[in-house]
Write an enzyme that holds these catalytic residues in place. Structure first.
Site, PDB file in Angstrom:
ATOM      1  CE  LYS A  41      34.965  43.409  32.726  1.00  0.00           C
ATOM      2  NZ  LYS A  41      35.892  42.806  33.686  1.00  0.00           N
TER       3      LYS A  41
ATOM      4  N   GLY B 233      41.254  35.197  36.703  1.00  0.00           N
ATOM      5  CA  GLY B 233      42.146  34.939  37.820  1.00  0.00           C
ATOM      6  C   GLY B 233      43.017  33.706  37.690  1.00  0.00           C
TER       7      GLY B 233
ATOM      8  CB  ALA C 236      39.607  37.120  32.272  1.00  0.00           C
ATOM      9  N   GLY C 237      42.740  36.228  32.537  1.00  0.00           N
ATOM     10  CA  GLY C 237      43.661  35.159  32.185  1.00  0.00           C
ATOM     11  C   GLY C 237      45.125  35.538  32.145  1.00  0.00           C
TER      12      GLY C 237
ATOM     13  CG  ASN D  12      41.853  43.262  40.085  1.00  0.00           C
ATOM     14  OD1 ASN D  12      40.740  43.340  40.581  1.00  0.00           O
ATOM     15  ND2 ASN D  12      42.914  43.622  40.786  1.00  0.00           N
ATOM     16  CB  THR D  13      43.970  38.135  39.587  1.00  0.00           C
ATOM     17  OG1 THR D  13      42.573  38.234  39.859  1.00  0.00           O
ATOM     18  CG2 THR D  13      44.580  37.099  40.520  1.00  0.00           C
TER      19      THR D  13
END
Length: 270
Positions: free
Chosen positions: A112, A173, A199-200, A221-222
Site C-alpha cells: 500500500k 483518522g 480513511a475517514g 484503522n482509527t
C-alpha cells in the site's frame, strides 16, 4: 498463504479479487493505535479481515529482534500482510521503505502506497504519489495506492498499473464519514480495478454507505482502534461491510417524492 475462514454467510461467487488473489472479506484493517498486540489480534479476528496493513516505519516485523514482533500475532500464513508507507512525504522515501519491506517479507510484492503532502490534514501529495507509483510498478510491486477522491487522478493511477485505487472518504483518522459521494461514484463507474475507501470512516453506518455506493471494500484503522471497545467495533464493522455489499447487490428501491403503500389499496375487501 492460507486464507482465513470466510463468514458463514459469505457468497463464494462474490469474492474481492486483488492482483489475482481472492478474498472473502471486503474489510481491510490497520494494525496501529491498539493498546497492545493482543488487542490488535482480537480486533483483527473480530473484523474478519484477511488483509492487514502494517506501517513499516512504525511497526516491528523483524527489524528489531529484541522487540515484540507484530507477525507473531498476525502470521503471514493466515493473513495477507500489506506493508504501507505511512509517514512518508516523498516518492524516494516511500520507495525505499517498500523495498525494505520486500526484503523483510521474503520478496512480498503487494503493498500500500501513501505519500503524504501535509502534516495537518495528511492529504496525499499528488505529484509524489504518481512518481512513486510509476517507479514501484516498474520495479515489480503490486501497488494499492492511497489517493484523494479525484476521479481524473484515480484513472491515472490505474493507467500507471496500480492493482487497486484507495480514495479517501475524509481526512485520515477524522471519522467524518463519506464526504463526497459523487466523486466516489465517478471513480467507481470508471474503474477496472478494485476501489477501496481508505480513511475517514467513523462508524458502522459509514462503512455500509461506502459499500452501498459500490465500493469494492473498506480499509480502516482509527475507527476500530480508537473506539471505546475496539473488538466490539471491529465486529460491527464486519457486519456493516457485509450488509452494505448485500444491499448494493440487491439494488435499492428508487427514491420517490410521494408515498408508495406497501399494501396496495386496490381490491380492498368491503
Amino acid at each position: 498463504m492460507a486464507e482465513t475462514t470466510p463468514p458463514a454467510d459469505a457468497d463464494a461467487d462474490d469474492d474481492l479479487v486483488i492482483a489475482g488473489r481472492r478474498y472473502h472479506s471486503r474489510l481491510l484493517t490497520g494494525t496501529g493505535k491498539y493498546a497492545d498486540l493482543e488487542e490488535t489480534r482480537a480486533a483483527t479476528q473480530a473484523a474478519g479481515a484477511q488483509i492487514v496493513t502494517i506501517a513499516i516505519r512504525r511497526s516491528n516485523i523483524g527489524q528489531d529482534p529484541d522487540q515484540p514482533n507484530l507477525l507473531d500475532v498476525l502470521p503471514p500464513e493466515r493473513y495477507t500482510i500489506l506493508p504501507n508507507t505511512a509517514g512518508c512525504y516523498s516518492a524516494d522515501e516511500a520507495v525505499r521503505t517498500l523495498r525494505l519491506a520486500r526484503e523483510l517479507l521474503d520478496g512480498h510484492s503487494l503493498v500500500k502506497l501513501e505519500v503524504l503532502g501535509d502534516r495537518r490534514t495528511l492529504y496525499p501529495d499528488v505529484v509524489q504519489t504518481l512518481k512513486a507509483t510509476e517507479i514501484l510498478v516498474r520495479d515489480g510491486f503490486q501497488v494499492m495506492v492511497y489517493c484523494s477522491d479525484d476521479p481524473v487522478l484515480a484513472r491515472q493511477y490505474e493507467e500507471l498499473g496500480a492493482v487497486a485505487v484507495m480514495p479517501l472518504a475524509a481526512p485520515i483518522g477524522s471519522g467524518l464519514g463519506i464526504q463526497n459521494r459523487w466523486n466516489l461514484l465517478e471513480i467507481i463507474d470508471n474503474a477496472k480495478v478494485p476501489i477501496i475507501v481508505d480513511a475517514g470512516v467513523g462508524t458502522a453506518s459509514d462503512a455500509a454507505i461506502a459499500m452501498e455506493l459500490g465500493c469494492d471494500g473498506v480499509l480502516m484503522n482509527t475507527a476500530i482502534a480508537g473506539a471505546r471497545e475496539p473488538v466490539r467495533m471491529a465486529r460491527a464493522m464486519c457486519l456493516a461491510v457485509q450488509a452494505g455489499r448485500d444491499a448494493f447487490l440487491a439494488g435499492r428501491i428508487p427514491r420517490l417524492r410521494h408515498a408508495n403503500a406497501s399494501s396496495p389499496i386496490d381490491g380492498l375487501i368491503g
